[in-house]
Write an enzyme that holds these catalytic residues in place. Structure first.
Site, PDB file in Angstrom:
ATOM      1  N   TRP A  79       0.920  -1.098   0.085  1.00  0.00           N
ATOM      2  CA  TRP A  79       0.024   0.074  -0.075  1.00  0.00           C
ATOM      3  C   TRP A  79       0.883   1.011  -0.042  1.00  0.00           C
ATOM      4  O   TRP A  79       0.539   2.061  -0.553  1.00  0.00           O
ATOM      5  CB  TRP A  79      -1.078   0.038   1.140  1.00  0.00           C
ATOM      6  CG  TRP A  79      -0.300   0.245   2.662  1.00  0.00           C
ATOM      7  CD1 TRP A  79       0.126  -0.677   3.333  1.00  0.00           C
ATOM      8  CD2 TRP A  79      -0.014   1.395   3.256  1.00  0.00           C
ATOM      9  NE1 TRP A  79       0.803  -0.188   4.513  1.00  0.00           N
ATOM     10  CE2 TRP A  79       0.509   1.017   4.599  1.00  0.00           C
ATOM     11  CE3 TRP A  79      -0.416   2.726   3.148  1.00  0.00           C
ATOM     12  CZ2 TRP A  79       0.814   2.075   5.594  1.00  0.00           C
ATOM     13  CZ3 TRP A  79       0.095   3.742   3.855  1.00  0.00           C
ATOM     14  CH2 TRP A  79       0.639   3.393   5.175  1.00  0.00           C
ATOM     15  N   TYR A  97       4.532  -0.743   9.821  1.00  0.00           N
ATOM     16  CA  TYR A  97       5.165  -1.011   8.330  1.00  0.00           C
ATOM     17  C   TYR A  97       6.314  -0.490   8.258  1.00  0.00           C
ATOM     18  O   TYR A  97       6.448   0.840   8.753  1.00  0.00           O
ATOM     19  CB  TYR A  97       4.027  -0.266   7.312  1.00  0.00           C
ATOM     20  CG  TYR A  97       2.796  -0.452   7.584  1.00  0.00           C
ATOM     21  CD1 TYR A  97       2.181  -1.786   7.049  1.00  0.00           C
ATOM     22  CD2 TYR A  97       1.644   0.183   8.390  1.00  0.00           C
ATOM     23  CE1 TYR A  97       0.921  -2.303   7.030  1.00  0.00           C
ATOM     24  CE2 TYR A  97       0.394  -0.330   8.624  1.00  0.00           C
ATOM     25  CZ  TYR A  97       0.000  -1.390   7.934  1.00  0.00           C
ATOM     26  OH  TYR A  97      -1.285  -1.823   8.222  1.00  0.00           O
ATOM     27  N   HIS A 138       7.991   6.615   7.645  1.00  0.00           N
ATOM     28  CA  HIS A 138       7.067   7.561   7.655  1.00  0.00           C
ATOM     29  C   HIS A 138       6.816   8.243   8.962  1.00  0.00           C
ATOM     30  O   HIS A 138       7.192   7.836   9.966  1.00  0.00           O
ATOM     31  CB  HIS A 138       5.739   6.995   7.289  1.00  0.00           C
ATOM     32  CG  HIS A 138       5.385   5.792   8.112  1.00  0.00           C
ATOM     33  ND1 HIS A 138       6.084   4.420   7.901  1.00  0.00           N
ATOM     34  CD2 HIS A 138       4.720   5.645   9.245  1.00  0.00           C
ATOM     35  CE1 HIS A 138       5.218   3.756   8.779  1.00  0.00           C
ATOM     36  NE2 HIS A 138       4.645   4.427   9.719  1.00  0.00           N
ATOM     37  N   VAL A 139       6.469   9.440   9.035  1.00  0.00           N
ATOM     38  CA  VAL A 139       6.214  10.182  10.053  1.00  0.00           C
ATOM     39  C   VAL A 139       4.708  10.583  10.102  1.00  0.00           C
ATOM     40  O   VAL A 139       4.131  11.055   9.371  1.00  0.00           O
ATOM     41  CB  VAL A 139       7.397  11.575   9.967  1.00  0.00           C
ATOM     42  CG1 VAL A 139       7.102  12.583  11.311  1.00  0.00           C
ATOM     43  CG2 VAL A 139       8.775  11.355   9.512  1.00  0.00           C
ATOM     44  N   HIS A 140       4.699  10.705  11.480  1.00  0.00           N
ATOM     45  CA  HIS A 140       3.167  11.065  11.738  1.00  0.00           C
ATOM     46  C   HIS A 140       2.723  12.359  12.071  1.00  0.00           C
ATOM     47  O   HIS A 140       3.687  12.854  12.886  1.00  0.00           O
ATOM     48  CB  HIS A 140       2.402  10.234  12.862  1.00  0.00           C
ATOM     49  CG  HIS A 140       2.322   8.640  12.716  1.00  0.00           C
ATOM     50  ND1 HIS A 140       1.333   7.867  12.705  1.00  0.00           N
ATOM     51  CD2 HIS A 140       3.479   7.891  12.534  1.00  0.00           C
ATOM     52  CE1 HIS A 140       1.699   6.663  12.513  1.00  0.00           C
ATOM     53  NE2 HIS A 140       2.944   6.600  12.358  1.00  0.00           N
TER      54      HIS A 140
HETATM   55  O1  G7M Z   1       2.565   2.227  13.331  1.00  0.00           O
HETATM   56  P1  G7M Z   1       2.939   2.893  11.924  1.00  0.00           P
HETATM   57  O2  G7M Z   1       4.130   4.053  12.017  1.00  0.00           O
HETATM   58  O3  G7M Z   1       3.337   1.816  10.968  1.00  0.00           O
HETATM   59  O4  G7M Z   1       1.767   3.568  11.428  1.00  0.00           O
HETATM   60  C1  G7M Z   1       1.130   3.430  10.039  1.00  0.00           C
HETATM   61  C2  G7M Z   1       0.070   4.341   9.697  1.00  0.00           C
HETATM   62  O5  G7M Z   1      -0.457   4.042   8.383  1.00  0.00           O
HETATM   63  C3  G7M Z   1      -1.169   4.169  10.613  1.00  0.00           C
HETATM   64  O6  G7M Z   1      -1.717   5.468  11.268  1.00  0.00           O
HETATM   65  C4  G7M Z   1      -2.164   3.621   9.759  1.00  0.00           C
HETATM   66  O7  G7M Z   1      -3.537   4.394   9.960  1.00  0.00           O
HETATM   67  C5  G7M Z   1      -1.761   4.264   8.339  1.00  0.00           C
HETATM   68  N1  G7M Z   1      -2.096   3.404   7.135  1.00  0.00           N
HETATM   69  C6  G7M Z   1      -2.285   2.176   7.002  1.00  0.00           C
HETATM   70  N2  G7M Z   1      -2.715   1.955   6.038  1.00  0.00           N
HETATM   71  C7  G7M Z   1      -2.672   0.343   5.530  1.00  0.00           C
HETATM   72  C8  G7M Z   1      -2.826   2.828   5.297  1.00  0.00           C
HETATM   73  C9  G7M Z   1      -3.512   3.288   3.703  1.00  0.00           C
HETATM   74  O8  G7M Z   1      -3.616   2.196   3.010  1.00  0.00           O
HETATM   75  N3  G7M Z   1      -3.422   4.426   3.374  1.00  0.00           N
HETATM   76  C10 G7M Z   1      -3.214   5.460   4.455  1.00  0.00           C
HETATM   77  N4  G7M Z   1      -3.313   6.532   4.042  1.00  0.00           N
HETATM   78  N5  G7M Z   1      -2.780   5.339   5.529  1.00  0.00           N
HETATM   79  C11 G7M Z   1      -2.607   4.021   5.969  1.00  0.00           C
END
Ligand code: G7M
Length: 313
Positions: A153, A251, A255-257
């Site tokens: 994804w 994942y 990536h950064v939140h």
């Molecule tokens: O815990 P981690 O740092 O890996 O967080 C992954 C973030 O990716 C989470 O906040 C999920 O809500 C977000 N996320 C997961 N998926 C499968 C998707 C997606 O398909 N699209 C988007 N835009 N965000 C996702």
């Protein structure tokens, strides 16, 4: 053969792709999360022939927060009331708002894997102290054993195959560039619930453990440009943003939140979130900080990583 729509999406997963949950056959409730006003369900979608042996799926139902736009609040006056009790000047009712204000968010993972089921199942949580040795011995081999499909994804976003219309901002530079997207968890209804994800173009970085001083320009770039974009589009200043990375992430592609400071949820817990500013500070002090450090975090008892660590803890 799988029947597909114009985008190549497999339609045999059942009627969810076609606009309803009608074909979903419940197997069990994985988790009831009152704090998130959410229910996590495991089941199967009937296949295209109506058989119940379709693909296994997780369906997450979550109630939406009220929208504060005046026109929406005004419509709430059409709410039908059912009395529960009255006592002197106090009364309590069950309310049924107009259907347009009664929508819920529905997230579907289909087909789901055992890892997804473990992730969303009720389980015990433990604190793990991950030394650099434990990382090399257990965590890294675990990450390397994950099939590439677990982050498909992410690549779909980076290659502009999916969520193209949701792209908020992009810096295309291969080394320091990134894409800013709304997180899956944000329905983009309210800026006060802002949740964006900056996904870097560099595919070699799996988590904070891979970050070195040479990555500071990347991290600074993500911070500066995302904050400027969020200020311009949503009017939210940088000091109202919680900017962090997860360790462990779900994942393994860096990536950064970016979330509004007033948004609370399990993803911001101590033992899960590390502030981007702290990461930048640590790398500025020591180029190899994340190579040398012991990192502590929470893991669920059902997670494969926790199970793999058992004999080493
Ligand atoms: O815990 P981690 O740092 O890996 O967080 C992954 C973030 O990716 C989470 O906040 C999920 O809500 C977000 N996320 C997961 N998926 C499968 C998707 C997606 O398909 N699209 C988007 N835009 N965000 C996702």
């Amino acid at each position: 053969m799988a029947k597909r729509d114009a985008d190549g999406v497999d339609l045999t997963v059942g009627s969810a792709r076609m606009g309803s949950l009608e074909g979903f056959v419940l197997e069990r409730v994985l988790l009831d999360a009152p704090d998130k006003k959410a229910l996590f369900l495991l089941g199967r979608f009937k296949d295209i022939t109506g058989e119940e042996n379709g693909k296994r799926a997780i369906v997450i139902l979550a109630k939406r927060h009220f929208e504060t736009e005046t026109s929406k609040v005004e419509q709430l006056s059409q709410t039908a009331l059912q009395s529960i009790f009255t006592n002197d000047i106090y009364s309590k009712y069950g309310g049924t708002p107009p259907p347009s204000l009664n929508e819920i968010n529905v997230d579907i993972i289909c087909p789901c894997t055992d890892k997804h089921i473990a992730k969303y199942s009720k389980q015990e949580t433990f604190i793990v102290r991950e030394t650099p040795e434990l990382y090399a011995l257990v965590t890294l081999p675990y990450i390397l054993s994950l099939p590439a499909t677990t982050i498909q994804w992410v690549y779909n976003i980076l290659e502009k195959k999916k969520e193209v219309e949701r792209l908020l901002y992009e810096d295309p530079d291969a080394a320091q560039g990134f894409m800013l997207h709304p997180d899956l968890k944000w329905d983009q209804k309210q800026a006060s619930e802002l949740y964006c994800l900056a996904i870097c173009h560099n595919r070699d970085l799996r988590s904070v453990r891979d970050l070195r001083q040479e990555h500071l320009p990347l991290l600074e770039n993500i911070k500066t440009k995302s904050c400027q974009f969020i200020l311009d589009k949503y009017g939210i200043m940088q000091d109202k943003l919680r900017i962090y990375l997860h360790y462990q992430p779900s994942y393994y592609h860096l990536h950064v939140h970016f979330t509004h400071v007033d948004l609370f949820g399990a993803g911001q817990n101590v033992g899960k979130a590390i502030l981007l500013e702290d990461v930048i500070n640590n790398l500025a002090i020591d180029p190899d900080y994340y190579l040398k450090s012991t990192l502590s975090y929470t893991l669920g008892s059902e997670m494969d990583l926790y199970k793999a660590m058992q004999s080493h803890l």
